[in-house]
Design a protein around this motif. Structure first.
Motif, short mmCIF file in Angstrom:
data_model
loop_
_atom_site.label_atom_id
_atom_site.label_comp_id
_atom_site.label_asym_id
_atom_site.label_seq_id
_atom_site.Cartn_x
_atom_site.Cartn_y
_atom_site.Cartn_z
N ASP A 38 1.58 5.35 1.23
CA ASP A 38 1.28 6.36 2.24
C ASP A 38 2.03 7.64 1.94
OD1 ASP A 38 -0.59 5.45 4.32
OD2 ASP A 38 0.80 3.77 4.47
N THR A 71 0.85 -1.19 0.00
CA THR A 71 0.00 0.00 0.00
C THR A 71 0.88 1.24 0.00
OG1 THR A 71 -1.94 1.01 0.98
CG2 THR A 71 -0.24 0.22 2.51
N ARG A 113 -9.27 5.27 1.00
CA ARG A 113 -9.75 4.79 2.30
C ARG A 113 -11.24 4.48 2.32
NH1 ARG A 113 -7.66 9.59 5.88
NH2 ARG A 113 -5.88 9.12 4.54
N ARG A 118 -1.65 6.41 7.52
CA ARG A 118 -1.41 4.98 7.76
C ARG A 118 -2.74 4.24 7.93
NH1 ARG A 118 2.75 4.23 11.11
NH2 ARG A 118 3.34 6.41 11.38
N ASP A 119 -2.72 2.98 7.55
CA ASP A 119 -3.89 2.10 7.70
C ASP A 119 -5.17 2.71 7.14
OD1 ASP A 119 -2.14 0.47 9.08
OD2 ASP A 119 -2.63 1.39 11.01
N ALA A 120 -5.08 3.34 5.99
CA ALA A 120 -6.27 3.98 5.42
C ALA A 120 -6.22 3.91 3.90
CB ALA A 120 -6.37 5.43 5.89
#
Lengths: 190, 449
Positions: free
Chosen positions: B373, B371, B412, B389-391
């Motif tokens: 970022d 992914t 996201r 992050r994490d999106a």
């Protein structure tokens, strides 16, 4: 010119006359008795040979026609195969695999056999990574293919490269199989 | 009203349509004295609690009241957008709506201090025919001081512009930088048959489609004066660079060399040169082009991909992406000497550099674990920070002209959309609401009103 035409017409008429004469005479006579050569009339055997000759010519013509058709189909098939051939790449890589080289040798053979054609090599990427870098990577892939074809004897002026980056995926999915199908070079004719 | 005749620090705000009058300022207090409210170089700055009551209707009719409500909402929304403020809920206000007063004499500062309001904007709305007059005053309830006040006169239809003028001036008073209220964002949106260019205001309003057809358009880049957009288009079935006049919509072919013509970047400060990646020599290299698209010089000389130039604001350095080390990484070139240093070492895929308007930092997108970022790193390679992050996938960061915000694309919520965040990564939210995938945002410089 005029003279030769009228001569030809005369000849045709004479041959026709001879043919009709032989037909007319054939009926009452038996096949065993050959005609007098000096009279210019065909014996039955000669007539048969002539018919055989005509039949062979007709057959040869059909055969030649069929061969031409087969050749056309073969040419068309070769062209289709050329256009359907794709070369695949590894992630973030523009180098040619052994398999890719084999395909490109066939592509080069076709291009050399069709020296009037100009090919467009399209470079494509999967949708991982970013758009701009992928445009450049697609260009690199198309360029690798062009370099190989040129080394194989195709004139550089007959090969145009276009990069589509990740903009024209073959498969619109997000998985390893789709990505592998999208990292490719394709061919089309101009 | 003791009007003070200070020359407004924003010379560009004057137009025929809109007329702004400076209302009040504290005698003996220079503009610089107000900068200490917000220190924008501090990424962890505290958000200032701000109260924006509905302005007082100064003409007695329903339309004025309606306008006052719209003005208050727009003012609050726009200021909240900057990430500098926390808007205090109007239901917590102690003064009845419309009874908070306008001038220092009428304002009960204690009522605002009691709800924690460190800044307060009072306002008045007057409507005479189709002529709208808006006045705003920014107060510090703790110091019981007026920071500044302004009155704007214009047509009703221009109220959005008037409110944004005030916001711009307010941010200038508080930070020393002009805000983003007179800026636009260009981006690319996917259609069934290609990609087209859109532009909208900083907050996603006034969405407008710029290019038609079914070709592919990519990489919009604003000229330093904001009057032109350069971009890549497949209009002639190959990637060429075009330049569009934002005033007339006229589009002209700028660079159509054989092969690639991509990633245009205007060279600051005047934009008389454009850097772009071309491949006509058989290799993807970055060239500097004249304003007519002629090649001035070749900037990179390495086998493999060199792409995505991004200039420092003084035009002396250029960040770019190169595959020379085997994977895409960001490099910085000193244009005077040609000396090139690698900037990024973390991760195997770092692309899309964007140089901050202050010149100290570079934002980029980095890929790890499948992914992407957004990261920010100092121009000298120190202080690497991850902002998303994490999106989903977060890509294509671009700075706002005041350097306080970053626009980027994110998946996201499934499809790729256009998002903004503060330069420290706070307040990430979507700014453009439209179906389909959007990408490659570019934030304009501050535009002429």
């Amino acid at each position: 010119m005029k003279k030769s035409i009228s001569l030809g017409v005369l000849l045709i008429m004479m041959v026709s006359l001879m043919f009709f004469a032989s037909c007319a005479k054939k009926a009452p006579e038996t096949d065993e008795y050959p005609m007098d050569i000096r009279t210019g009339e065909m014996t039955a055997a000669e007539a048969e040979a002539e018919r055989e000759r005509q039949r062979r010519i007709a057959e040869e013509e059909v055969e030649a026609y069929r061969a031409r058709q087969a050749q056309e189909l073969q040419t068309e098939a070769a062209k289709t195969q050329f256009l359907d051939s794709k070369v695949y790449f590894a992630f973030d890589d523009s180098s040619l695999s052994a398999e890719a080289r084999e395909i490109l040798l066939a592509q080069a053979r076709w291009l050399k056999a069709n020296s009037d054609r100009t090919v467009i090599v399209e470079g494509h990427c999967d949708n991982r990574g970013t758009e701009e870098y992928n445009l450049a990577l697609g260009s690199r892939r198309a360029q690798s293919v062009k370099d190989f074809l040129v080394n194989a004897g195709v004139e550089p002026s007959r090969i145009v490269t276009i990069s589509y980056g990740e903009e024209r995926p073959a498969v619109r999915e997000n998985n390893e199989a789709a990505w592998a199908k999208n990292r490719r070079a394709e061919f089309r004719l101009r | 009203m003791n009007g003070l005749t200070l020359t407004p620090p924003i010379g560009r705000v004057k137009t025929v349509l809109l007329c702004a009058v400076l209302l009040l300022s504290l005698a003996g207090k220079g503009v610089a004295a107000t900068y200490d409210y917000i220190n924008i170089s501090d990424p962890f700055h505290k958000r200032i609690p701000l109260a924006v009551p509905v302005p007082v209707s100064l003409s007695d009719d329903r339309e004025t009241e309606q306008i006052a409500g719209s003005v208050a909402d727009l003012l609050a929304r726009s200021l909240e957008f900057t990430g500098y403020f926390t808007l205090i809920d109007r239901r917590a206000f102690l003064d009845a709506p419309g009874k908070q007063g306008i001038t220092a004499r009428d304002v009960n500062f204690k009522n605002w201090r009691d709800i924690g309001s460190e800044l307060l904007i009072t306002g008045g709305v007057r409507l005479e025919g189709r002529v709208l007059q808006l006045e705003f005053r920014l107060f510090d309830p703790f110091r019981q001081e007026l920071v500044f006040g302004k009155r704007y006169t214009g047509e009703v239809a221009d109220y959005r512009q008037m409110v944004h003028r005030f916001c711009d001036e307010m941010i200038y008073r508080l930070t020393g930088n002009f805000g983003v209220f007179n800026t636009k964002i260009a981006f690319v949106s996917e259609t069934d048959s290609g990609k087209v260019l859109y532009v909208c205001d900083f907050d996603g309003n006034n969405l407008r489609r710029l290019t038609g057809g079914d070709n592919i358009v990519l990489s919009p880049s604003w000229s330093p004066d904001g009057r032109y957009l350069a971009y890549t288009s497949y209009r002639q079935d190959k990637p060429d660079i075009y330049i569009r006049s934002m005033a007339t919509g006229a589009e002209r072919l700028f660079a159509g060399y054989e092969g690639l013509n991509i990633t245009p970047a205007w060279m600051p400060p005047d934009g008389s040169r454009i850097a772009a990646t071309l491949s006509f020599e058989g290799d993807e290299e970055i060239y500097l082009l004249t304003d007519t698209g002629k090649i001035d010089k070749r900037l990179t000389r390495s086998w493999g991909v060199d792409v995505s130039p991004a200039f420092s604001p003084d035009g002396k350095k250029m960040a770019f992406v190169s595959g020379r080390a085997g994977s895409p990484q960001i490099y910085v070139m000193d244009l005077a000497t040609g000396r090139t240093n690698r900037l990024t070492f973390e991760g195997r895929y770092n692309t899309q550099p964007s140089w901050s308007p202050k010149g100290d930092r570079i934002a980029y997108s980095g890929m790890s674990g499948g992914t992407s970022d957004v990261f920010v790193i100092n121009a000298d390679g120190s202080q690497l920070r991850q902002l998303t992050r994490d999106a989903g996938r977060n890509e294509s960061p671009a700075w706002s002209p005041d350097g306080n915000m970053i626009v980027f694309s994110s998946t996201r919520r499934g499809d790729s959309g256009i998002y903004v965040m503060t330069a420290s990564g706070a307040d990430q939210r979507q700014v453009v609401n439209m179906p389909g995938n959007q990408s490659l945002p570019a934030w304009s410089p501050v535009l002429e009103p």
